[in-house]
Design a protein around this motif. Structure first.
Motif: not given
Length: 134
Positions: A18-22
Motif C-alpha cells: 500500500i505504501v509503495v502504491e501510494s
C-alpha cells in the motif's frame, strides 16, 4: 505462533505494498503538478511579454521633425568635424616630427654647442680651458 507470525508478515507485506502504491500515485501527482505549474508560469510570462510588447511608450520629450534645413545643418556639422579632425591629425604629425628633431638635437654634439650662450666671456673661458688642456 507461526501462524501469528505468518499473519503478521502478510499484514506487513500488504501495508508495504500500500505504501509503495501510494508513493507511486503521489509521485505521479507531483510530476503532473510540476508540469501544470510550469505550463501556467510559461503562459503567464508569455502574457506579460505580449502585454509589454503591445504597450505604446510615450516619450518624455517629443522627437522633433527633421526637415531639409536641419539635415543640411547636420551635414555641415559633419563636414566641419571631419575638417577639424584632419587638422588635428596634421598638427599631431607635425608635433611628432618636431619631437623627433628635438630628440636628435639632444643627442647631437653640435646641437649642444649651438645651445651654449655665445658671449665673449664664455668664448674666453672655453679658449682658456682648451689652452690649459694642451
Amino acid at each position: 505462533m507461526d501462524t501469528e507470525d505468518l499473519e503478521l508478515e502478510t499484514k506487513c507485506e500488504n501495508l508495504m505494498n500500500i505504501v509503495v502504491e501510494s508513493r507511486k500515485r503521489f509521485g505521479k501527482a507531483c510530476i503532473d503538478y510540476d508540469q501544470k505549474m510550469l505550463l501556467m508560469e510559461n503562459k503567464l510570462l508569455n502574457l506579460q511579454v505580449e502585454t509589454v510588447s503591445n504597450y505604446r511608450f510615450k516619450p518624455k520629450n517629443a522627437v522633433p521633425n527633421i526637415d531639409e534645413n536641419s539635415s543640411k545643418d547636420l551635414d555641415d556639422l559633419c563636414v566641419e568635424i571631419t575638417e577639424k579632425q584632419r587638422r588635428m591629425e596634421e598638427v599631431m604629425r607635425k608635433l611628432k616630427n618636431t619631437h623627433e628633431v628635438i630628440m636628435q638635437l639632444d643627442a647631437d654634439v653640435i646641437g649642444r654647442k649651438l645651445r651654449a650662450p655665445l658671449t665673449a666671456d664664455t668664448m674666453l673661458a672655453q679658449a682658456k680651458a682648451k689652452k690649459v688642456q694642451t
